[in-house]
Design an enzyme around this catalytic site. Structure first.
Site, PDB file in Angstrom:
ATOM      1  N   LYS A 197       2.486  51.857  61.533  1.00 37.47           N
ATOM      2  CA  LYS A 197       3.322  50.715  61.948  1.00 37.47           C
ATOM      3  C   LYS A 197       2.451  49.703  62.686  1.00 37.47           C
ATOM      4  O   LYS A 197       1.550  50.088  63.448  1.00 37.47           O
ATOM      5  CB  LYS A 197       4.435  51.244  62.857  1.00 37.47           C
ATOM      6  CG  LYS A 197       5.505  50.228  63.251  1.00 37.47           C
ATOM      7  CD  LYS A 197       6.615  50.934  64.039  1.00 37.47           C
ATOM      8  CE  LYS A 197       7.704  49.992  64.495  1.00 37.47           C
ATOM      9  NZ  LYS A 197       8.786  50.689  65.221  1.00 37.47           N
TER      10      LYS A 197
ATOM     11  N   SER B  73      13.445  49.677  63.752  1.00 37.65           N
ATOM     12  CA  SER B  73      12.445  48.661  63.510  1.00 37.65           C
ATOM     13  C   SER B  73      11.294  49.126  62.613  1.00 37.65           C
ATOM     14  O   SER B  73      10.548  48.301  62.100  1.00 37.65           O
ATOM     15  CB  SER B  73      11.851  48.185  64.839  1.00 37.65           C
ATOM     16  OG  SER B  73      11.201  49.267  65.493  1.00 37.65           O
TER      17      SER B  73
ATOM     18  N   SER C 107      14.298  53.785  66.185  1.00 40.85           N
ATOM     19  CA  SER C 107      13.528  53.048  65.176  1.00 40.85           C
ATOM     20  C   SER C 107      12.751  53.885  64.182  1.00 40.85           C
ATOM     21  O   SER C 107      12.224  53.349  63.216  1.00 40.85           O
ATOM     22  CB  SER C 107      12.562  52.084  65.857  1.00 40.85           C
ATOM     23  OG  SER C 107      13.256  50.919  66.184  1.00 40.85           O
TER      24      SER C 107
HETATM   25  N1  GLN Z   1      17.182  49.284  67.047  1.00 39.69           N
HETATM   26  C1  GLN Z   1      16.955  49.549  68.446  1.00 39.69           C
HETATM   27  C2  GLN Z   1      16.710  48.274  69.183  1.00 39.69           C
HETATM   28  O1  GLN Z   1      16.858  47.260  68.613  1.00 39.69           O
HETATM   29  C3  GLN Z   1      15.858  50.509  68.605  1.00 39.69           C
HETATM   30  C4  GLN Z   1      14.511  49.905  68.556  1.00 39.69           C
HETATM   31  C5  GLN Z   1      13.425  50.893  68.597  1.00 39.69           C
HETATM   32  O2  GLN Z   1      13.664  52.108  68.597  1.00 39.69           O
HETATM   33  N2  GLN Z   1      12.226  50.407  68.681  1.00 39.69           N
HETATM   34  O3  GLN Z   1      16.399  48.257  70.332  1.00 39.69           O
END
Ligand code: GLN
Length: 485
Positions: free
Chosen positions: A73, A148, A172
């Site tokens: 990532k 994400s 994420s």
């Molecule tokens: N979707 C969640 C957020 O927007 C989690 C993000 C993540 O785990 N990096 O914060």
């Protein structure tokens, strides 16, 4: 998958160079459409592949991860390679060192193909917040891959990489794994070093694998975990091989089903798949128990207070001076090439205004508010207290059961644009995943079936949460599900 490829390598049925070229071939063929990658690292990948092939030729022992193509990532640093974290403000940022996880992978001669797309600074649930491009869900190109770590999940699902690293602050790794039909593991807080991960919210962030099978996730965890002098939050741990704890049945295992997770927000078809999965666990010999995590309803609000507070502090460093893009004077039409400096404050303001996206700004503002003198007690401090209650729910429940089982997300992958104008709707996507980060427990998402949607089949995911530092049992139960009849 990893073990099979490993066997092929050591039995000389293929070479790592061939395998690597094969994967770059797939990327070239498919990634125009999928958009999983932001940067390809062909030279680095082929160097590693050659090193592995040499070792095999010389009869040296190689690691299970050696020679196998993977992706990382783009918020994890690779020495000498661009690391954007999906943001314009880091568009020209070249990482000056390797993250600890990358160092470990390089030592094991894993072949890193490139860096994958993500929501800007890992903030989002659909990868639509990337400042670069959309990543499409390989199961249905009209739908998001989740986020994400959408690029990592899509890369694995489209077989553009055998496996990938993601980061998980509130879901994420698990939510995109669920949307794309892959396995995603968020380890216990402290299990894997975050040194070299571009921080989002430091009390929640963990790095973990997205893979095709539970066994692969276990092998990758064995390769990347452990205490690290560069990250004081890593726990002491003896080197474990998580793939060695699998058993055929799970007769001694108690699985808790949290009633709060099965409320009206859960999509009916996902509920059906979830119920079928519970039956399968019963067949495999597990004891199923209804449990309660009474403070679950506060998880999302608590997450969005603590996470935004930490975000506002962590992202203060992206100011046009310390890192990345500097905008000297936004009113100068040449400002992207440099422009004329005005004064320090204007540089900060213009760089952040131009370099950061909407969602990131929204969270910095929310977090600055919840940490401000007048509101700190009412929001941040209170959220920390409720976080302790949420953690206590887990402590109590883990006296009765070994693991907790729920859906990963309330629904399957949604369409592009569906939730972009309503941040709250987007935030609801994480309703079942944020608690594991707040409590610090390990959690894994794995496929529990597909749901037909017109001509497509959309993957649904189940989530198991385990006791702190008990990845052995967590992976063991998920593996039994995946391999059971
Ligand atoms: N979707 C969640 C957020 O927007 C989690 C993000 C993540 O785990 N990096 O914060």
């Amino acid at each position: 998958m990893i073990k099979e490829l490993h066997k092929k390598l050591i039995n000389n049925e293929t070479t790592s160079v061939k395998l690597t070229e094969e994967y770059f071939g797939k990327i070239k063929k498919r990634d125009n459409e999928i958009g999983a990658f932001l940067t390809l690292t062909e030279d680095l990948a082929l160097d590693q592949a050659r090193a592995v092939d040499d070792k095999i030729k010389k009869g040296e022992k190689i690691d299970l991860l050696a020679g196998i193509p993977c992706a990382v990532k783009d918020n994890v640093c690779l020495d000498g390679i661009r690391a954007t974290a999906g943001s314009k403000i880091l568009d020209n940022y070249i990482a000056p060192y390797d993250a600890t996880v990358v160092k470990k992978l390089k030592e094991k001669n894993a072949v890193i193909l490139g860096k994958t797309n993500l929501d800007e600074f890992a903030m989002g649930s659909s990868t639509e917040n990337s400042a670069y491009h959309k990543t499409k869900n390989p199961a249905d190109l009209e739908r998001v891959p989740g986020g994400s770590s959408g690029g990592s999940a899509a890369a694995v699902a489209a077989d553009e990489a055998v496996w990938a690293l993601g980061s998980d602050t509130g879901g994420s790794i698990r939510q995109p794994a669920s949307f794309c039909g892959t396995v995603g593991l968020k380890p216990t807080y402290g299990r894997v070093s975050r040194h070299g991960l571009i921080a989002m919210a430091s009390s929640l962030d963990q790095i973990g694998p997205i893979a095709k099978t539970v066994e692969d996730a276990a092998i990758i965890l064995s390769g990347i975990s452990g205490e690290d002098n560069m990250d004081a939050t890593t726990a002491k741990s003896s080197d474990k091989f998580y793939e060695n704890y699998f058993t055929k049945d799970i007769k001694n295992i108690k699985i808790g089903i949290p009633e709060e997770y099965l409320n009206e927000g859960l999509n009916d078809k996902v509920r059906e798949k979830f119920e079928a999965a519970v039956k399968k666990f019963k067949k495999l010999g597990a004891e199923i128990k209804k449990i309660s995590l009474p403070h679950s309803e506060y998880s999302l609000p608590v997450y969005y207070i603590i996470m935004t507070s930490e975000v506002s502090s962590n992202l203060a460093r992206f100011d046009g001076i310390k890192y990345g893009l500097r905008v000297n004077d936004k009113s100068d039409s040449n400002f992207e090439q440099g422009g004329l400096p005005r004064n320090l404050l204007e540089t900060y303001l213009d760089s952040r205004e131009y370099g950061l996206g909407e969602e990131v700004k929204r969270r910095i503002m929310l977090g600055t508010y919840t940490l401000s003198a007048g509101y700190y007690d009412a929001y941040y401090l209170k959220a920390q207290k409720v976080r302790a209650l949420i953690k206590n729910d887990f402590k109590k429940v883990f006296k009765e059961v070994d693991v907790i089982f729920s859906p990963t997300a309330p629904e399957t992958a949604f369409k592009f644009g569906e939730k972009m104008d309503d941040p709250l709707k987007m935030y609801l996507s994480d309703i079942y995943t944020v608690t594991a980060n707040l409590a610090g427990v390990p959690a894994i998402s794995f496929p529990i079936g597909t749901i037909p949607e017109k001509t497509r089949k959309l993957p649904a995911g189940g989530q198991l949460m385990g006791k702190w530092f008990d990845e052995e049992n967590l992976l063991r139960v998920a593996h039994a599900y995946e391999n059971g009849i």
